[in-house]
Design an enzyme around this catalytic site. Structure first.
Site, PDB file in Angstrom:
ATOM      1  N   GLU A 209     -51.024-103.709 -33.572  1.00  0.00           N
ATOM      2  CA  GLU A 209     -49.949-104.503 -32.940  1.00  0.00           C
ATOM      3  C   GLU A 209     -49.400-103.613 -31.837  1.00  0.00           C
ATOM      4  O   GLU A 209     -48.709-102.634 -32.111  1.00  0.00           O
ATOM      5  CB  GLU A 209     -48.854-104.819 -33.957  1.00  0.00           C
ATOM      6  CG  GLU A 209     -49.292-105.719 -35.092  1.00  0.00           C
ATOM      7  CD  GLU A 209     -49.555-107.139 -34.652  1.00  0.00           C
ATOM      8  OE1 GLU A 209     -48.961-107.577 -33.653  1.00  0.00           O
ATOM      9  OE2 GLU A 209     -50.359-107.815 -35.307  1.00  0.00           O
TER      10      GLU A 209
ATOM     11  N   GLY B  27     -47.519 -99.891 -32.471  1.00  0.00           N
ATOM     12  CA  GLY B  27     -47.019 -98.893 -31.544  1.00  0.00           C
ATOM     13  C   GLY B  27     -47.572 -99.153 -30.158  1.00  0.00           C
ATOM     14  O   GLY B  27     -47.952-100.281 -29.827  1.00  0.00           O
TER      15      GLY B  27
ATOM     16  N   LYS C 291     -46.300 -94.585 -42.944  1.00  0.00           N
ATOM     17  CA  LYS C 291     -45.783 -93.486 -42.118  1.00  0.00           C
ATOM     18  C   LYS C 291     -44.843 -94.076 -41.069  1.00  0.00           C
ATOM     19  O   LYS C 291     -45.286 -94.686 -40.104  1.00  0.00           O
ATOM     20  CB  LYS C 291     -46.907 -92.717 -41.415  1.00  0.00           C
ATOM     21  CG  LYS C 291     -46.375 -91.370 -40.901  1.00  0.00           C
ATOM     22  CD  LYS C 291     -47.064 -90.866 -39.664  1.00  0.00           C
ATOM     23  CE  LYS C 291     -46.546 -91.422 -38.384  1.00  0.00           C
ATOM     24  NZ  LYS C 291     -45.145 -91.102 -38.047  1.00  0.00           N
TER      25      LYS C 291
ATOM     26  N   GLY D 120     -52.609 -96.738 -29.801  1.00  0.00           N
ATOM     27  CA  GLY D 120     -53.496 -97.692 -30.492  1.00  0.00           C
ATOM     28  C   GLY D 120     -54.962 -97.426 -30.174  1.00  0.00           C
ATOM     29  O   GLY D 120     -55.818 -97.496 -31.060  1.00  0.00           O
TER      30      GLY D 120
ATOM     31  N   CYS E 146     -41.391-105.162 -28.403  1.00  0.00           N
ATOM     32  CA  CYS E 146     -42.745-105.258 -27.831  1.00  0.00           C
ATOM     33  C   CYS E 146     -42.915-106.528 -27.011  1.00  0.00           C
ATOM     34  O   CYS E 146     -43.641-106.561 -26.040  1.00  0.00           O
ATOM     35  CB  CYS E 146     -43.757-105.219 -28.954  1.00  0.00           C
ATOM     36  SG  CYS E 146     -43.358-106.350 -30.277  1.00  0.00           S
TER      37      CYS E 146
ATOM     38  N   GLU F  98     -45.837-101.455 -19.398  1.00  0.00           N
ATOM     39  CA  GLU F  98     -44.742-101.693 -20.344  1.00  0.00           C
ATOM     40  C   GLU F  98     -43.652-100.643 -20.130  1.00  0.00           C
ATOM     41  O   GLU F  98     -43.902 -99.446 -20.274  1.00  0.00           O
ATOM     42  CB  GLU F  98     -45.260-101.613 -21.777  1.00  0.00           C
ATOM     43  CG  GLU F  98     -44.204-101.963 -22.786  1.00  0.00           C
ATOM     44  CD  GLU F  98     -44.683-101.828 -24.217  1.00  0.00           C
ATOM     45  OE1 GLU F  98     -45.322-100.823 -24.542  1.00  0.00           O
ATOM     46  OE2 GLU F  98     -44.393-102.743 -25.010  1.00  0.00           O
TER      47      GLU F  98
HETATM   48  P1  NAD Z   1     -45.972 -94.886 -30.529  1.00  0.00           P
HETATM   49  O1  NAD Z   1     -47.325 -95.424 -30.212  1.00  0.00           O
HETATM   50  O2  NAD Z   1     -45.520 -93.672 -29.822  1.00  0.00           O
HETATM   51  O3  NAD Z   1     -45.858 -94.536 -32.090  1.00  0.00           O
HETATM   52  C1  NAD Z   1     -46.048 -95.505 -33.084  1.00  0.00           C
HETATM   53  C2  NAD Z   1     -46.318 -94.806 -34.404  1.00  0.00           C
HETATM   54  O4  NAD Z   1     -47.553 -94.113 -34.301  1.00  0.00           O
HETATM   55  C3  NAD Z   1     -45.281 -93.766 -34.811  1.00  0.00           C
HETATM   56  O5  NAD Z   1     -45.128 -93.788 -36.215  1.00  0.00           O
HETATM   57  C4  NAD Z   1     -45.937 -92.468 -34.376  1.00  0.00           C
HETATM   58  O6  NAD Z   1     -45.483 -91.357 -35.115  1.00  0.00           O
HETATM   59  C5  NAD Z   1     -47.395 -92.760 -34.680  1.00  0.00           C
HETATM   60  N1  NAD Z   1     -48.374 -91.981 -33.918  1.00  0.00           N
HETATM   61  C6  NAD Z   1     -48.207 -91.364 -32.720  1.00  0.00           C
HETATM   62  N2  NAD Z   1     -49.358 -90.765 -32.359  1.00  0.00           N
HETATM   63  C7  NAD Z   1     -50.268 -91.016 -33.326  1.00  0.00           C
HETATM   64  C8  NAD Z   1     -51.625 -90.698 -33.520  1.00  0.00           C
HETATM   65  N3  NAD Z   1     -52.292 -89.979 -32.629  1.00  0.00           N
HETATM   66  N4  NAD Z   1     -52.262 -91.137 -34.638  1.00  0.00           N
HETATM   67  C9  NAD Z   1     -51.602 -91.888 -35.531  1.00  0.00           C
HETATM   68  N5  NAD Z   1     -50.295 -92.231 -35.418  1.00  0.00           N
HETATM   69  C10 NAD Z   1     -49.643 -91.799 -34.328  1.00  0.00           C
HETATM   70  O7  NAD Z   1     -44.974 -96.106 -30.340  1.00  0.00           O
HETATM   71  P2  NAD Z   1     -43.389 -96.070 -30.412  1.00  0.00           P
HETATM   72  O8  NAD Z   1     -42.904 -95.366 -29.200  1.00  0.00           O
HETATM   73  O9  NAD Z   1     -42.941 -95.626 -31.759  1.00  0.00           O
HETATM   74  O10 NAD Z   1     -43.043 -97.643 -30.324  1.00  0.00           O
HETATM   75  C11 NAD Z   1     -42.990 -98.328 -29.130  1.00  0.00           C
HETATM   76  C12 NAD Z   1     -44.289 -99.067 -28.899  1.00  0.00           C
HETATM   77  O11 NAD Z   1     -44.552 -99.914 -30.009  1.00  0.00           O
HETATM   78  C13 NAD Z   1     -44.210 -99.991 -27.695  1.00  0.00           C
HETATM   79  O12 NAD Z   1     -45.396 -99.870 -26.952  1.00  0.00           O
HETATM   80  C14 NAD Z   1     -44.110-101.385 -28.315  1.00  0.00           C
HETATM   81  O13 NAD Z   1     -44.595-102.400 -27.496  1.00  0.00           O
HETATM   82  C15 NAD Z   1     -44.916-101.212 -29.552  1.00  0.00           C
HETATM   83  N6  NAD Z   1     -44.559-102.223 -30.551  1.00  0.00           N
HETATM   84  C16 NAD Z   1     -45.409-103.263 -30.759  1.00  0.00           C
HETATM   85  C17 NAD Z   1     -45.083-104.258 -31.682  1.00  0.00           C
HETATM   86  C18 NAD Z   1     -45.991-105.437 -31.923  1.00  0.00           C
HETATM   87  O14 NAD Z   1     -45.774-106.154 -32.899  1.00  0.00           O
HETATM   88  N7  NAD Z   1     -47.012-105.663 -31.104  1.00  0.00           N
HETATM   89  C19 NAD Z   1     -43.870-104.185 -32.371  1.00  0.00           C
HETATM   90  C20 NAD Z   1     -43.025-103.111 -32.131  1.00  0.00           C
HETATM   91  C21 NAD Z   1     -43.380-102.125 -31.214  1.00  0.00           C
END
Ligand code: NAD
Length: 530
Positions: free
Chosen positions: A264, A242, A189, A247, A298, A399
């Site tokens: 992650e 995310g 997804k 998470g 991230c 962050e």
């Molecule tokens: P986000 O947490 O908003 O969303 C991430 C994913 O989760 C998306 O596909 C979103 O549609 C989905 N999602 C949202 N709510 C959900 C739920 N309740 N249940 C299941 N899935 C859900 O993150 P974002 O804004 O897309 O990305 C930015 C974040 O990602 C930042 O915090 C960044 O640090 C992190 N990130 C971490 C890494 C790593 O390797 N540690 C890498 C890239 C990004």
């Protein structure tokens, strides 16, 4: 020109379809989400908003493909061949995919071309190499002498990958690659903001010979589509990348069915300049660490830790270098810093900038939107630098995920290490020093999954990557990635029945053989010996 899933249709808009059970499908209830181009805020296309029925079909397909399909039963070398072929196709289409990634994620084309689309095929090919690794190995069992132990690596089952918007294709490869390499079936997804290159990955894997039903891509908002996938009892593993807040929700929801959950998450990485560092190099690294992809990585080095007496010189160098960065359209090869992903994200970052000012940090650069006419409609923000930040300020703890650097000063290395480790995150850090052993000693004290010495953002697919503390659970890349997507089975054989009969008196009072010792097996001799 892309084919199929993301064909340009009416008015040049991209109309995405989902890949479920080996077919391109629209959402069963006909809903679709507009996907914007962050460089001008215009609609770039649409992606289906999967209904609960669509999610169920995707899980049905993945479950069937795992329980009865060919992929989990194929020889490792055959799985390896499909992944390597897919890597080759990614390479062949890299230019088109880089353009698509650049338009959809607002990523400067230079970065999409030489980072995302350079690494994605290389890493997929590496996962092909991992797939070819032997699945069985013998284990020595000297405590049960004469017995035979075999360790078998098996797939976990149906794996769900949930990816963010900042590195859409690369993050997809990091989930799909090791999951398939280990013999699992997968549902991906992508972020609702950046679905298109994930759909192209499905096309490529299909062309590479992946059996239908092994891989599905479902699109739509995380709050409903992601939730349904995470809660489904037929899913065995969730790999989520995310924000830390989402998470936590994913972990709580997956606990209902005790799924293996890999996370992650976010970071607040410290970039630590030691007193003996080469300040030219260190400030290059600081700028690169925070402003690559407009700070939307991230691991971005959002906290710069500087010896108090070098503060002014470091600031002077940082300002000179930051003013040279070109904020511009992602499609231009001259652009260094592109837009943020969305208006919502820009407002969030601006809110942090206001909090920094309100908390008493000194705004040295940026803080505003650029006023160039061609950038006015996009979600841009100028690279921003704050000095005199203290560890308790929000911009030092949370962050920001945007082009905002916080400079903190320290008096002693002990204090610097304490500040660096003083957040809930532990994703990455960097140390700048001309003395390698000193830098290594400091690196050893930093609580982070990756520590760079005199560099930033570099990664090797051969080495694991992931977070300490609330930056995550589990590792991506490296052989560890394969372990995360594998179950480990111990097959025990007792060739002459020696150890079984030694153990039976634990239950059968009249069984032959001497009573076992307190450990049950040592040093009791087998019946033939005794
Ligand atoms: P986000 O947490 O908003 O969303 C991430 C994913 O989760 C998306 O596909 C979103 O549609 C989905 N999602 C949202 N709510 C959900 C739920 N309740 N249940 C299941 N899935 C859900 O993150 P974002 O804004 O897309 O990305 C930015 C974040 O990602 C930042 O915090 C960044 O640090 C992190 N990130 C971490 C890494 C790593 O390797 N540690 C890498 C890239 C990004």
């Amino acid at each position: 020109m892309l084919q199929g899933a993301t064909d340009g249709t009416e008015g040049g808009l991209i109309e995405g379809r989902m890949w479920i059970a080996g077919e391109w499908v629209s959402a069963s209830q006909g809903r679709a989400t507009p996907v914007l181009d962050p460089s001008d805020g215009r609609v770039l296309g649409h992606a289906p908003h999967a209904s609960p029925e669509d999610v169920k079909r995707a899980v049905d397909a993945a479950r069937e493909a795992f329980d009865r399909g060919p992929w989990p039963r194929w020889k490792p070398k055959d799985r390896a061949q499909v992944l390597r072929r897919a890597a080759q196709l990614l390479t062949e289409r890299a230019e088109v995919l880089a353009q698509l990634e650049s338009r959809n994620a607002g990523k400067p084309i230079r970065q999409a071309t030489f980072f995302d689309l350079a690494l994605a095929p290389e890493h997929l090919s590496y996962f092909g190499d991992l797939a070819a690794r032997p699945q069985r190995r013998r284990v020595a069992q000297p405590d049960l002498e004469g017995s035979e132990g075999t360790i078998v690596r098996e797939p976990v089952g149906v794996c769900v990958g949930i990816a963010p918007w900042n590195l859409p294709l690369l993050m997809a490869v990091w989930k799909v690659g090791p999951a398939l390499a280990a013999g699992n079936t997968v549902i991906l997804k992508p972020s609702v903001l950046t679905p298109f290159t994930s759909l192209e990955l499905a096309r490529i894997l299909d062309e590479a010979g992946l059996p239908k039903g092994t891989f599905q891509v479902v699109t739509g908002p995380g709050a409903d589509v992601g939730n349904l996938l995470v809660a489904d009892p037929r899913v065995d593993l969730v790999s989520f990348t995310g924000s830390t807040s989402v998470g936590r929700e994913v972990l709580a929801r997956s606990a209902g069915t005790i799924k293996r959950t890999l996370l992650e998450l976010g970071g607040k990485s410290a970039n630590l300049i030691l007193p003996d560092a080469d300040l030219e190099r260190a400030t290059d690294g600081a700028i690169f660490g925070i402003f690559l992809h407009a700070g939307q990585l991230c691991e971005s080095g959002s906290r710069l830790l500087v010896p108090a007496r070098q503060r002014d010189r470091v600031i002077q160098l940082l300002l000179e270098k930051t003013h040279r960065l070109r904020v511009g359209l992602p499609r231009s090869f001259a652009t260094d810093v592109g837009p943020l992903i969305s208006e919502e994200q820009r407002k969030r970052v601006e809110d942090y900038i206001h909090s920094g000012v309100a908390d008493g940090a000194k705004l040295l650069a940026g803080g505003q939107r650029p006023d160039t006419p061609e950038l006015r409609r996009g979600f841009y923000l100028r690279p921003t630098i704050f000095a005199d930040v203290t560890p308790s300020m929000r911009i030092a703890r949370e962050e920001v995920f945007g082009p905002v650097l916080s400079i903190l000063t320290y008096e002693s290395v002990d204090e610097a290490v304490e500040i660096a480790n003083g957040t809930e995150y532990g994703l990455a850090a960097a140390v700048w020093s001309e003395n390698v052993s000193k830098a290594r000693r400091v690196a050893d004290r930093l609580r982070a999954g990756t520590v760079w010495i005199n560099s930033y953002h570099l990664l090797s697919c051969h080495a694991p990557r992931g977070g300490f503390k609330q930056s995550g659970i589990g590792r991506e890349l490296g052989p560890e990635a394969l372990d995360e997507f594998s179950e480990v089975k111990h097959v025990f054989r007792d060739p002459d029945g020696r150890w079984a009969s030694t153990a039976y008196p634990l239950l059968f009072e009249e069984a032959d053989g001497p009573p076992p010792t307190s450990t049950g097996n040592q040093p009791a001799p087998g019946p033939k010996d005794g």
